[in-house]
Each structure stands twice: as structure tokens, then as C-alpha cells.
Design an enzyme around this catalytic site. Structure first.
Site, PDB file in Angstrom:
ATOM      1  N   GLY A  48       0.866  -1.172   0.000  1.00 55.74           N
ATOM      2  CA  GLY A  48       0.000   0.000   0.000  1.00 55.74           C
ATOM      3  C   GLY A  48       0.900   1.217   0.000  1.00 55.74           C
ATOM      4  O   GLY A  48       1.837   1.293  -0.788  1.00 55.74           O
ATOM      5  N   GLU A  49       0.653   2.117   0.910  1.00 53.08           N
ATOM      6  CA  GLU A  49       1.484   3.321   1.014  1.00 53.08           C
ATOM      7  C   GLU A  49       1.995   3.376   2.459  1.00 53.08           C
ATOM      8  O   GLU A  49       1.209   3.588   3.375  1.00 53.08           O
ATOM      9  CB  GLU A  49       0.624   4.542   0.654  1.00 53.08           C
ATOM     10  CG  GLU A  49       1.360   5.844   0.674  1.00 53.08           C
ATOM     11  CD  GLU A  49       2.603   5.843  -0.202  1.00 53.08           C
ATOM     12  OE1 GLU A  49       2.542   5.362  -1.343  1.00 53.08           O
ATOM     13  OE2 GLU A  49       3.657   6.319   0.278  1.00 53.08           O
ATOM     14  N   SER A  50       3.293   3.183   2.614  1.00 60.09           N
ATOM     15  CA  SER A  50       3.828   2.991   3.970  1.00 60.09           C
ATOM     16  C   SER A  50       3.651   4.211   4.867  1.00 60.09           C
ATOM     17  O   SER A  50       3.429   4.059   6.070  1.00 60.09           O
ATOM     18  CB  SER A  50       5.301   2.586   3.908  1.00 60.09           C
ATOM     19  OG  SER A  50       6.038   3.539   3.180  1.00 60.09           O
ATOM     20  N   CYS A  80       6.139  -5.332   0.375  1.00 58.56           N
ATOM     21  CA  CYS A  80       6.276  -3.993  -0.185  1.00 58.56           C
ATOM     22  C   CYS A  80       6.140  -2.915   0.903  1.00 58.56           C
ATOM     23  O   CYS A  80       7.061  -2.743   1.696  1.00 58.56           O
ATOM     24  CB  CYS A  80       5.267  -3.824  -1.320  1.00 58.56           C
ATOM     25  SG  CYS A  80       5.766  -2.564  -2.498  1.00 58.56           S
ATOM     26  N   ARG A 107      13.192   3.353  -0.732  1.00 54.64           N
ATOM     27  CA  ARG A 107      11.781   3.450  -1.141  1.00 54.64           C
ATOM     28  C   ARG A 107      11.649   3.811  -2.603  1.00 54.64           C
ATOM     29  O   ARG A 107      12.494   4.520  -3.133  1.00 54.64           O
ATOM     30  CB  ARG A 107      11.121   4.568  -0.353  1.00 54.64           C
ATOM     31  CG  ARG A 107      10.203   4.113   0.714  1.00 54.64           C
ATOM     32  CD  ARG A 107       9.512   5.298   1.321  1.00 54.64           C
ATOM     33  NE  ARG A 107       8.137   5.378   0.904  1.00 54.64           N
ATOM     34  CZ  ARG A 107       7.417   6.497   0.984  1.00 54.64           C
ATOM     35  NH1 ARG A 107       7.955   7.618   1.400  1.00 54.64           N
ATOM     36  NH2 ARG A 107       6.171   6.480   0.603  1.00 54.64           N
ATOM     37  N   ILE A 134       5.432  -3.201  -7.679  1.00 50.83           N
ATOM     38  CA  ILE A 134       4.576  -2.024  -7.880  1.00 50.83           C
ATOM     39  C   ILE A 134       5.152  -0.886  -7.037  1.00 50.83           C
ATOM     40  O   ILE A 134       5.030  -0.894  -5.816  1.00 50.83           O
ATOM     41  CB  ILE A 134       3.113  -2.310  -7.453  1.00 50.83           C
ATOM     42  CG1 ILE A 134       2.577  -3.553  -8.169  1.00 50.83           C
ATOM     43  CG2 ILE A 134       2.225  -1.093  -7.726  1.00 50.83           C
ATOM     44  CD1 ILE A 134       1.278  -4.107  -7.597  1.00 50.83           C
ATOM     45  N   ARG A 135       5.795   0.046  -7.692  1.00 52.01           N
ATOM     46  CA  ARG A 135       6.481   1.142  -6.971  1.00 52.01           C
ATOM     47  C   ARG A 135       7.202   0.608  -5.731  1.00 52.01           C
ATOM     48  O   ARG A 135       7.041   1.103  -4.613  1.00 52.01           O
ATOM     49  CB  ARG A 135       5.489   2.254  -6.610  1.00 52.01           C
ATOM     50  CG  ARG A 135       5.000   2.994  -7.851  1.00 52.01           C
ATOM     51  CD  ARG A 135       4.007   4.093  -7.581  1.00 52.01           C
ATOM     52  NE  ARG A 135       4.381   5.003  -6.509  1.00 52.01           N
ATOM     53  CZ  ARG A 135       5.319   5.942  -6.603  1.00 52.01           C
ATOM     54  NH1 ARG A 135       5.995   6.099  -7.717  1.00 52.01           N
ATOM     55  NH2 ARG A 135       5.574   6.726  -5.589  1.00 52.01           N
ATOM     56  N   HIS A 170       4.948  -8.508  -4.764  1.00 50.89           N
ATOM     57  CA  HIS A 170       3.583  -8.817  -4.295  1.00 50.89           C
ATOM     58  C   HIS A 170       3.151 -10.225  -4.702  1.00 50.89           C
ATOM     59  O   HIS A 170       2.469 -10.375  -5.717  1.00 50.89           O
ATOM     60  CB  HIS A 170       2.594  -7.826  -4.922  1.00 50.89           C
ATOM     61  CG  HIS A 170       2.712  -6.433  -4.414  1.00 50.89           C
ATOM     62  ND1 HIS A 170       1.935  -5.944  -3.392  1.00 50.89           N
ATOM     63  CD2 HIS A 170       3.526  -5.426  -4.783  1.00 50.89           C
ATOM     64  CE1 HIS A 170       2.254  -4.684  -3.153  1.00 50.89           C
ATOM     65  NE2 HIS A 170       3.211  -4.344  -3.990  1.00 50.89           N
ATOM     66  N   GLU A 172       0.832 -11.834  -3.478  1.00 52.34           N
ATOM     67  CA  GLU A 172      -0.634 -11.939  -3.305  1.00 52.34           C
ATOM     68  C   GLU A 172      -1.409 -11.562  -4.561  1.00 52.34           C
ATOM     69  O   GLU A 172      -2.599 -11.839  -4.642  1.00 52.34           O
ATOM     70  CB  GLU A 172      -1.085 -11.087  -2.103  1.00 52.34           C
ATOM     71  CG  GLU A 172      -1.186  -9.581  -2.337  1.00 52.34           C
ATOM     72  CD  GLU A 172       0.155  -8.860  -2.316  1.00 52.34           C
ATOM     73  OE1 GLU A 172       1.208  -9.527  -2.251  1.00 52.34           O
ATOM     74  OE2 GLU A 172       0.157  -7.615  -2.401  1.00 52.34           O
TER      75      GLU A 172
HETATM   76  N1  GLN Z   1       5.827   2.909  -2.727  1.00 53.53           N
HETATM   77  C1  GLN Z   1       5.071   2.444  -1.612  1.00 53.53           C
HETATM   78  C2  GLN Z   1       5.600   3.011  -0.301  1.00 53.53           C
HETATM   79  O1  GLN Z   1       6.578   3.669  -0.284  1.00 53.53           O
HETATM   80  C3  GLN Z   1       5.060   0.939  -1.549  1.00 53.53           C
HETATM   81  C4  GLN Z   1       4.358   0.393  -2.756  1.00 53.53           C
HETATM   82  C5  GLN Z   1       3.604  -0.866  -2.522  1.00 53.53           C
HETATM   83  O2  GLN Z   1       3.366  -1.305  -1.392  1.00 53.53           O
HETATM   84  N2  GLN Z   1       3.166  -1.453  -3.606  1.00 53.53           N
HETATM   85  O3  GLN Z   1       5.013   2.788   0.716  1.00 53.53           O
END
Ligand code: GLN
Length: 192
Positions: A48-50, A80, A107, A134-135, A170, A172
């Protein structure tokens, strides 16, 4: 066996589906009471977004009790952003979160063009598996007691320290359940 999935933000449903396919009971962790109402054999911290997740776990009062569970040895799997939540060090002056795993992490490490990609790569003990980034972050350095489980282009993308397993990718979102099976193996060994 009951696995708690942190469900405040990000790709938690996908993990729940994988666990259900493997016949495991899942409890979502959204608030403090969820931690008292269930007994967990392991915990998953999803992608997600940490920074958002880090803020939410603090605002919801989940930070201290979850940190205690992890420090007491409960198996935890971070993917991630979940990896970022566990890392002792995050580059770029961003503060750390649970900071209990001896890894330093970069990151959004793959730049814009390579922000998201899928490859087939070997993970130690599991053979070649699909890895979806993913990013994603990657792990720049690991402590002495942290075996590396996978690398992509010389960058560490999976590692383990005692009860903690992390992947920058990921599993999942693929049909391959082997990383989740590996984690459930850690859970079984822990409860023996
Ligand atoms: N770029 C996200 C972060 O810095 C991590 C991306 C992800 O969990 N797919 O949190």
C-alpha cells in the site's frame, strides 16, 4: 490457524484470498479491539502506502500492541509497504515505523519508468516464482543475521530474520501461493 491481516489501507483483500485458498482463517486488524478479540498465529502487513499506513497504525493505537506481538516472536510477513513498516532504516530521511528488522531499505527504488514490472525469478527454497513489483522498495543492506532469499539485478528483494519475512514484490497478486505457503510453514514451526 488464524492469521491477522492489517486492513487499514492497501492490498489486504488479495492476501486474505491467498490465505483462504490455503484453508487458513483470516481476521482483519482494523482497530485495537481486533487485537484483543482474536488470537493470532501470524500477521501479514500488506502493500500500500507505507507513510499512510504508518500514520494510521499510530492514530488507531495499533502501533504499540503490534510491535509487542512482533517483538515477542509472532511470525510476520510484510510485502512492499509492509516491508517498509518492518525496516529499521528507510532512506531519504523518512522515519521508520516498527523498525524491528535489521534491514536498510530504499523506497520507490526503481524510478518512474520501471515503477511496475513483473519477472520470473528464483526465491531460495521455492524455485522460480512470478514477482510483481509495484512502486517497490528494495533492500540496500541486511544485518548479519538476515539471510537474503531473493535478488533481482543484484538488488535484494526478499529476506528473513527469525520470525520476520519480507518481500519487495507482491506474491498476493499472482496465482502462485508458494510464498504464502512458506510463511505458513514459519507459523507452524513457531507454534510447535
Ligand atoms: N511505494 C510504496 C511506499 O513507499 C510501496 C508500494 C507498494 O506497497 N506497492 O510505501
Amino acid at each position: 490457524m488464524n492469521i491477522g491481516v492489517l486492513a487499514v489501507q492497501g492490498a489486504f483483500i488479495e492476501h486474505e484470498r491467498c490465505l483462504q485458498q490455503l484453508g487458513v482463517t483470516v481476521s482483519e486488524i482494523r482497530k485495537q479491539e481486533d487485537l484483543w478479540q482474536h488470537t493470532f498465529d501470524g500477521i501479514i502487513l500488506p502493500g500500500g502506502e507505507s507513510t499512510v499506513m504508518g500514520k494510521l497504525i499510530r492514530d488507531l493505537g495499533l502501533y504499540e500492541p503490534m510491535l509487542m506481538l512482533i517483538k515477542n516472536g509472532l511470525p510476520v510477513f510484510g510485502t512492499c509497504a509492509g516491508l517498509l513498516l518492518l525496516a529499521q532504516q528507510i532512506d531519504g530521511g523518512v522515519g521508520s515505523h516498527f523498525a524491528c528488522m535489521d534491514i536498510a531499505v530504499k523506497r520507490n527504488a526503481y524510478g518512474r519508468q520501471l515503477g511496475s514490472f513483473t519477472i520470473q525469478q528464483e526465491m531460495k527454497g521455492l524455485g522460480v516464482i512470478p514477482m510483481v513489483f509495484i512502486r517497490a522498495p528494495y533492500i540496500e543492506t541486511v544485518g548479519k543475521k538476515v539471510p537474503v532469499l531473493a535478488e533481482v539485478d543484484g538488488k535484494i528483494v526478499a529476506a528473513r530474520e527469525d520470525n520476520m519475512l519480507v518481500t519487495a514484490f507482491h506474491p498476493e497478486v499472482t496465482a502462485d501461493l508458494s510464498v504464502h505457503r512458506y510463511f505458513l510453514g514459519m507459523v507452524r514451526n513457531h507454534s510447535l
